[in-house]
Design a protein around this motif. Structure first.
Motif, PDB file in Angstrom:
ATOM      1  N   SER A 375       0.856  -1.173   0.000  1.00  0.00           N
ATOM      2  CA  SER A 375       0.000   0.000   0.000  1.00  0.00           C
ATOM      3  C   SER A 375       0.895   1.226   0.000  1.00  0.00           C
ATOM      4  O   SER A 375       1.710   1.418   0.915  1.00  0.00           O
ATOM      5  CB  SER A 375      -0.916  -0.003   1.237  1.00  0.00           C
ATOM      6  OG  SER A 375      -1.736   1.155   1.258  1.00  0.00           O
ATOM      7  N   SER A 376       0.787   2.054  -1.031  1.00  0.00           N
ATOM      8  CA  SER A 376       1.683   3.200  -1.206  1.00  0.00           C
ATOM      9  C   SER A 376       1.215   4.371  -0.329  1.00  0.00           C
ATOM     10  O   SER A 376       0.018   4.593  -0.163  1.00  0.00           O
ATOM     11  CB  SER A 376       1.691   3.619  -2.675  1.00  0.00           C
ATOM     12  OG  SER A 376       2.472   4.769  -2.856  1.00  0.00           O
ATOM     13  N   PRO A 377       2.191   5.194   0.201  1.00  0.00           N
ATOM     14  CA  PRO A 377       3.639   4.978   0.152  1.00  0.00           C
ATOM     15  C   PRO A 377       4.107   4.180   1.379  1.00  0.00           C
ATOM     16  O   PRO A 377       3.347   3.953   2.308  1.00  0.00           O
ATOM     17  CB  PRO A 377       4.184   6.405   0.197  1.00  0.00           C
ATOM     18  CG  PRO A 377       3.193   7.122   1.071  1.00  0.00           C
ATOM     19  CD  PRO A 377       1.854   6.509   0.785  1.00  0.00           C
ATOM     20  N   VAL A 378       5.424   3.825   1.377  1.00  0.00           N
ATOM     21  CA  VAL A 378       6.051   3.196   2.529  1.00  0.00           C
ATOM     22  C   VAL A 378       7.259   4.036   2.924  1.00  0.00           C
ATOM     23  O   VAL A 378       7.671   4.926   2.178  1.00  0.00           O
ATOM     24  CB  VAL A 378       6.459   1.747   2.212  1.00  0.00           C
ATOM     25  CG1 VAL A 378       5.240   0.850   2.092  1.00  0.00           C
ATOM     26  CG2 VAL A 378       7.293   1.687   0.934  1.00  0.00           C
ATOM     27  N   VAL A 379       7.822   3.749   4.095  1.00  0.00           N
ATOM     28  CA  VAL A 379       8.881   4.604   4.641  1.00  0.00           C
ATOM     29  C   VAL A 379      10.144   3.778   4.842  1.00  0.00           C
ATOM     30  O   VAL A 379      10.078   2.602   5.234  1.00  0.00           O
ATOM     31  CB  VAL A 379       8.441   5.242   5.983  1.00  0.00           C
ATOM     32  CG1 VAL A 379       9.556   6.128   6.560  1.00  0.00           C
ATOM     33  CG2 VAL A 379       7.167   6.058   5.778  1.00  0.00           C
ATOM     34  N   HIS A 439      15.370   1.081  -2.571  1.00  0.00           N
ATOM     35  CA  HIS A 439      14.209   0.366  -3.087  1.00  0.00           C
ATOM     36  C   HIS A 439      13.240   1.298  -3.830  1.00  0.00           C
ATOM     37  O   HIS A 439      12.340   0.819  -4.526  1.00  0.00           O
ATOM     38  CB  HIS A 439      13.447  -0.326  -1.937  1.00  0.00           C
ATOM     39  CG  HIS A 439      14.165  -1.513  -1.368  1.00  0.00           C
ATOM     40  ND1 HIS A 439      14.799  -1.487  -0.144  1.00  0.00           N
ATOM     41  CD2 HIS A 439      14.356  -2.758  -1.872  1.00  0.00           C
ATOM     42  CE1 HIS A 439      15.331  -2.662   0.094  1.00  0.00           C
ATOM     43  NE2 HIS A 439      15.082  -3.462  -0.933  1.00  0.00           N
ATOM     44  N   HIS A 440      13.398   2.604  -3.652  1.00  0.00           N
ATOM     45  CA  HIS A 440      12.457   3.535  -4.269  1.00  0.00           C
ATOM     46  C   HIS A 440      12.491   3.400  -5.792  1.00  0.00           C
ATOM     47  O   HIS A 440      13.553   3.400  -6.422  1.00  0.00           O
ATOM     48  CB  HIS A 440      12.800   4.971  -3.863  1.00  0.00           C
ATOM     49  CG  HIS A 440      11.890   5.992  -4.486  1.00  0.00           C
ATOM     50  ND1 HIS A 440      10.544   6.021  -4.259  1.00  0.00           N
ATOM     51  CD2 HIS A 440      12.164   7.027  -5.352  1.00  0.00           C
ATOM     52  CE1 HIS A 440      10.013   7.010  -4.938  1.00  0.00           C
ATOM     53  NE2 HIS A 440      10.973   7.638  -5.610  1.00  0.00           N
ATOM     54  N   GLY A 441      11.316   3.260  -6.378  1.00  0.00           N
ATOM     55  CA  GLY A 441      11.189   3.183  -7.823  1.00  0.00           C
ATOM     56  C   GLY A 441      11.397   1.799  -8.399  1.00  0.00           C
ATOM     57  O   GLY A 441      11.239   1.599  -9.607  1.00  0.00           O
ATOM     58  N   ILE A 466       5.312  -0.973  -8.227  1.00  0.00           N
ATOM     59  CA  ILE A 466       6.378   0.037  -8.254  1.00  0.00           C
ATOM     60  C   ILE A 466       6.444   0.650  -6.863  1.00  0.00           C
ATOM     61  O   ILE A 466       5.487   1.258  -6.385  1.00  0.00           O
ATOM     62  CB  ILE A 466       6.103   1.128  -9.302  1.00  0.00           C
ATOM     63  CG1 ILE A 466       5.816   0.498 -10.673  1.00  0.00           C
ATOM     64  CG2 ILE A 466       7.283   2.087  -9.379  1.00  0.00           C
ATOM     65  CD1 ILE A 466       6.957  -0.295 -11.250  1.00  0.00           C
ATOM     66  N   LEU A 467       7.592   0.480  -6.196  1.00  0.00           N
ATOM     67  CA  LEU A 467       7.727   0.917  -4.808  1.00  0.00           C
ATOM     68  C   LEU A 467       7.890   2.426  -4.716  1.00  0.00           C
ATOM     69  O   LEU A 467       8.734   3.017  -5.412  1.00  0.00           O
ATOM     70  CB  LEU A 467       8.922   0.229  -4.139  1.00  0.00           C
ATOM     71  CG  LEU A 467       8.832  -1.292  -3.976  1.00  0.00           C
ATOM     72  CD1 LEU A 467      10.078  -1.814  -3.273  1.00  0.00           C
ATOM     73  CD2 LEU A 467       7.578  -1.679  -3.199  1.00  0.00           C
ATOM     74  N   SER A 500      16.158  12.511  -2.383  1.00  0.00           N
ATOM     75  CA  SER A 500      15.087  12.474  -1.379  1.00  0.00           C
ATOM     76  C   SER A 500      13.791  12.006  -2.016  1.00  0.00           C
ATOM     77  O   SER A 500      13.631  12.006  -3.221  1.00  0.00           O
ATOM     78  CB  SER A 500      14.873  13.868  -0.768  1.00  0.00           C
ATOM     79  OG  SER A 500      14.307  14.739  -1.736  1.00  0.00           O
ATOM     80  N   ASN A 501      12.863  11.608  -1.149  1.00  0.00           N
ATOM     81  CA  ASN A 501      11.478  11.341  -1.553  1.00  0.00           C
ATOM     82  C   ASN A 501      10.618  11.501  -0.301  1.00  0.00           C
ATOM     83  O   ASN A 501      10.839  10.800   0.692  1.00  0.00           O
ATOM     84  CB  ASN A 501      11.307   9.927  -2.114  1.00  0.00           C
ATOM     85  CG  ASN A 501       9.892   9.683  -2.596  1.00  0.00           C
ATOM     86  OD1 ASN A 501       9.264  10.548  -3.186  1.00  0.00           O
ATOM     87  ND2 ASN A 501       9.368   8.495  -2.300  1.00  0.00           N
ATOM     88  N   PRO A 502       9.664  12.417  -0.264  1.00  0.00           N
ATOM     89  CA  PRO A 502       9.255  13.281  -1.371  1.00  0.00           C
ATOM     90  C   PRO A 502      10.293  14.379  -1.659  1.00  0.00           C
ATOM     91  O   PRO A 502      11.268  14.530  -0.930  1.00  0.00           O
ATOM     92  CB  PRO A 502       7.941  13.875  -0.859  1.00  0.00           C
ATOM     93  CG  PRO A 502       8.063  13.838   0.629  1.00  0.00           C
ATOM     94  CD  PRO A 502       8.844  12.615   0.952  1.00  0.00           C
ATOM     95  N   GLU A 503      10.024  15.152  -2.725  1.00  0.00           N
ATOM     96  CA  GLU A 503      10.939  16.192  -3.171  1.00  0.00           C
ATOM     97  C   GLU A 503      11.168  17.211  -2.054  1.00  0.00           C
ATOM     98  O   GLU A 503      10.274  17.530  -1.275  1.00  0.00           O
ATOM     99  CB  GLU A 503      10.366  16.887  -4.410  1.00  0.00           C
ATOM    100  CG  GLU A 503      11.256  17.966  -4.993  1.00  0.00           C
ATOM    101  CD  GLU A 503      10.627  18.624  -6.201  1.00  0.00           C
ATOM    102  OE1 GLU A 503      10.996  19.769  -6.519  1.00  0.00           O
ATOM    103  OE2 GLU A 503       9.741  17.981  -6.825  1.00  0.00           O
ATOM    104  N   VAL A 504      12.415  17.739  -1.983  1.00  0.00           N
ATOM    105  CA  VAL A 504      12.781  18.694  -0.940  1.00  0.00           C
ATOM    106  C   VAL A 504      12.517  20.129  -1.385  1.00  0.00           C
ATOM    107  O   VAL A 504      12.419  20.431  -2.573  1.00  0.00           O
ATOM    108  CB  VAL A 504      14.272  18.562  -0.564  1.00  0.00           C
ATOM    109  CG1 VAL A 504      14.549  17.243   0.115  1.00  0.00           C
ATOM    110  CG2 VAL A 504      15.156  18.749  -1.785  1.00  0.00           C
ATOM    111  N   GLU A 505      12.399  20.994  -0.387  1.00  0.00           N
ATOM    112  CA  GLU A 505      12.459  22.436  -0.602  1.00  0.00           C
ATOM    113  C   GLU A 505      13.874  22.877  -0.266  1.00  0.00           C
ATOM    114  O   GLU A 505      14.438  22.449   0.758  1.00  0.00           O
ATOM    115  CB  GLU A 505      11.443  23.156   0.283  1.00  0.00           C
ATOM    116  CG  GLU A 505       9.993  22.906  -0.103  1.00  0.00           C
ATOM    117  CD  GLU A 505       9.664  23.448  -1.486  1.00  0.00           C
ATOM    118  OE1 GLU A 505      10.266  24.473  -1.880  1.00  0.00           O
ATOM    119  OE2 GLU A 505       8.828  22.825  -2.183  1.00  0.00           O
ATOM    120  N   ILE A 506      14.490  23.726  -1.116  1.00  0.00           N
ATOM    121  CA  ILE A 506      15.881  24.143  -0.918  1.00  0.00           C
ATOM    122  C   ILE A 506      15.920  25.643  -0.635  1.00  0.00           C
ATOM    123  O   ILE A 506      15.293  26.449  -1.325  1.00  0.00           O
ATOM    124  CB  ILE A 506      16.741  23.814  -2.152  1.00  0.00           C
ATOM    125  CG1 ILE A 506      16.866  22.290  -2.294  1.00  0.00           C
ATOM    126  CG2 ILE A 506      18.120  24.466  -2.059  1.00  0.00           C
ATOM    127  CD1 ILE A 506      17.689  21.851  -3.488  1.00  0.00           C
TER     128      ILE A 506
END
Length: 668
Positions: A375-379, A439-441, A466-467, A500-506
């Protein structure tokens, strides 16, 4: 007082048994001596006293006896216990004498034994005049009921109003006199029931209690340490097994006082247990129509007796024209149980045939291999368990797992098999993944096939997963990006690459740790993301001295955050190389390796500078420039020591490794 008539009046003299009374501190008389006073009279003044009256005409005398009452000697009465045995203790059956005595006293004291308030009968009572010893004795044969009882000897005497006494508490050793033990008569139990045997007894000392297996005489449990308990108790518990069926148990209670062991025995245990297995025989591989088959079914031992039922295709068989159920035979089995044997005789008909055929794992029609558990997402850090379930197949399906088309061998659980459609089998297997950012993707699938259908188009492929693994940001290419150099007045570009996942703020911070924005015209902040890599780009226009220093890139997402510190330099000569080591040597060569320092923002090269240690003032030699991080010095003298440094240089200048490396070539 002593009086007498006479003329002239007589005088008086006193004596004690003929001895004149001369102690004036003890004895006092009046003027004519007719009155005698004895001060502080004691038992020693108990005696005859003589009074003599005398004048010129003669004398006369008389005597008087003074009887002094006094108590026996201090500490009376004295209690003693006597038994007629040679042991260090008193025990049941011993003849015991309780003696109570007192020495001295006038008149003799009265002594009597009591149990609580009840007087005990006397065996003897004497008074010996010589030592003035008064003694009373109570005696009887000891029983266990005398243990712990308190016996008092009470005395009374006319010389005191007190009633002194002494006490004896009897510690009577005795063998066990009673018992209580478990009674299992008529009880029935099931295998694995929790069962307890209990026994109790007495004794002094308390009895040792044993539970014994009556079948093999093995001691199961023994207790003999009871602290201050008044009753000995032995409890023995266990989970019943079929081996306990028809076993009886004995209980023994004993101590060291007498060779008298109390015993009791339980009834035989009745333990119910099921047969562990059933065997079916009488059929080999094939049979022909019209053959007579005799099948035999034999159970393992059970209690109570097992009965046998026959089934065909899960339907209960009853006697008919073609199938006869034979009478069951029962015989003795293991653990006092019974073995049942039954038979089925039948004439083979076409309807008995069960056509067994092979087919790929694809039944029932329309079934597909399923992959579940995601079940998406996982950590990152979670354990993900995926389950692959085949369709029915014959022979039994085989399961293989794939990650991005690469076969998975690790994390696989055991395959479980169940009955499937058309007498086939269904296979189920779990895959456990300890999730990381890597494992992401990834794309996960499982494939099912069997030994008869192994071709590519026979494989039943599952749905894809698709992880989507969420994880905290971390810096990519940190060493490459944390040092940047620029010429003054040029534009500088700083890179911050974040995975990173999710995308970062810079967010960017300048050399004064102030937040950078695009509003000043001095800086341009940009960001682009490809897959899981987010690249933050900071452009600094027309760099001046005040722009040089440390810049900070701060990246964060819902999981965590990370910082990258970037040092912006003006372009310069390179930093010295370090970690210089000799990796090989011969008679005439030395090979060295090193780690390059910061290149100063420009392409750098390296040379090895060397000379003999004995001629440190001689000319220095250098190897040819190289961009490699290892090099060899040739044409050296054998068995000679050299001082060597690594020279790093670019278009601005050079630097030398420090300290020099000292090493020697080999002997010829």
């Amino acid at each position: 007082m002593c009086t007498a008539d006479g003329l002239p009046s007589p005088t008086y003299d006193w004596t004690q048994n003929g001895v004149e009374l001369s102690d004036r501190n003890k004895y006092q008389m009046n003027e004519d001596g007719s009155e005698l006073t004895i001060l502080s009279i004691t038992k020693h003044e108990r005696d005859y006293y003589n009074c003599t009256a005398t004048n010129q005409k003669g004398f006369d005398a008389t005597a008087v006896f003074i009887d002094v009452y006094y108590e026996p000697q201090t500490g009376w009465p004295l209690c003693e216990v006597h038994v007629e045995n040679n042991e260090r203790y008193i025990a049941e059956g011993d003849f015991v004498e309780l003696t109570c005595k007192a020495t001295g006293g006038n008149p003799p004291p009265h002594l009597e034994w009591y149990n609580n308030s009840e007087p005990l009968p006397e065996c003897t009572s004497t008074t010996e005049d010589n030592d003035v010893v008064t003694e009373t004795v109570s005696c009887w044969i000891l029983t266990p009921y005398d243990n712990g009882k308190m016996y008092d000897c009470k005395g009374n005497h006319d010389a005191t109003e007190e009633n002194p006494s002494c006490t004896e508490i009897l510690d009577v050793k005795y063998s066990p006199t009673w018992q209580i033990c478990s009674n299992t008569a008529g009880d029935q139990f099931d295998e694995d029931d929790y069962f307890t045997l209990t026994c109790e007894s007495d004794g002094n000392p308390l009895a040792t209690l044993q539970w014994i297996n009556g079948t093999d005489a093995a001691i199961l449990h023994e207790t003999n340490d009871y602290d201050e308990d008044e009753t000995a108790i032995n409890e023995y518990s266990w989970d019943l097994s079929r081996g306990d069926n028809q076993v009886f148990f004995e209980y023994h209670a004993f101590n060291d006082i007498r060779e008298n062991t109390l015993e009791c025995r339980t009834a035989h245990l009745i333990v119910h247990f099921a047969p562990l297995s059933v065997s079916l025989s009488g059929y080999t591989d094939t049979a022909r129509k019209g053959d007579r088959l005799e099948l035999s079914c034999v159970t393992d031992s059970s209690n109570p007796v097992s009965t046998i039922s026959w089934y065909k295709n899960d339907q209960l068989i009853t006697d008919d024209d073609h199938e006869e159920i034979q009478e069951e035979d029962v015989r003795d089995g293991s653990f006092h149980g019974k073995v049942t044997e039954g038979g089925l005789h039948f004439d083979v008909l076409a309807s008995h045939n069960e056509n067994e055929f092979s087919f790929p794992p694809s039944e029932p029609e329309g079934c597909t291999t399923s992959l579940t558990g995601y079940s998406s997402p996982v950590v990152e850090g979670d354990d993900l368990v995926l389950t692959c379930t085949s369709c029915s197949g014959n022979p039994t399906p085989i399961i293989e797992w794939f990650k991005d088309e690469h076969k998975i061998e690790i994390g696989l659980g055991d395959i479980s098999i169940s009955q499937g459609e058309n007498h086939g089998k269904i296979a189920v297997q779990d895959l456990t993944l300890h999730l990381t950012y890597q494992h992401h993707g990834q794309r996960l699938t499982c494939e099912c096939f069997n030994e008869e259908f192994m071709m590519e188009n026979d494989r039943a492929v599952s749905n894809n997963i698709i992880l989507d693994v969420q994880y905290a940001p971390f810096v990519e290419n940190e060493e490459e990006n944390q040092q940047q150099s620029v010429n003054l007045t040029d534009d500088a570009e700083l890179l911050c690459e974040i995975n990173s996942n999710p995308e970062v703020e810079i967010t960017w911070f300048d050399v004064d740790n102030e937040t950078i924005s695009n509003s000043t015209g001095k800086f341009l902040v940009r960001k682009n993301t490809t897959n899981a890599i987010t690249t933050g780009v900071l452009t600094i226009f027309n760099v001046s001295e005040s722009d040089l220093g440390y810049y900070r890139c701060q990246a964060s997402n819902d999981i965590n955050g990370v910082n990258l510190i970037i040092n912006l330099w003006g372009k310069r000569s390179p930093y010295p190389a370090y970690s210089v080591i000799v990796t090989d040597k011969t008679e005439h060569s030395l090979t060295l390796e090193w780690v390059p320092g910061f290149d100063g923002g420009l392409p750098q090269q390296f040379q090895l500078e060397y000379r003999e240690s004995d001629t440190m003032k001689g000319a220095l030699k250098r190897t040819n420039p190289t961009t490699n991080t290892s090099d060899t010095i040739h044409e050296l003298q054998a068995m000679t020591e050299y001082h060597i440094t690594v020279v790093s240089f670019n278009s601005i200048g050079e630097s030398h490794s420090d300290p020099p490396t000292v090493n020697s070539t080999l002997r010829k």
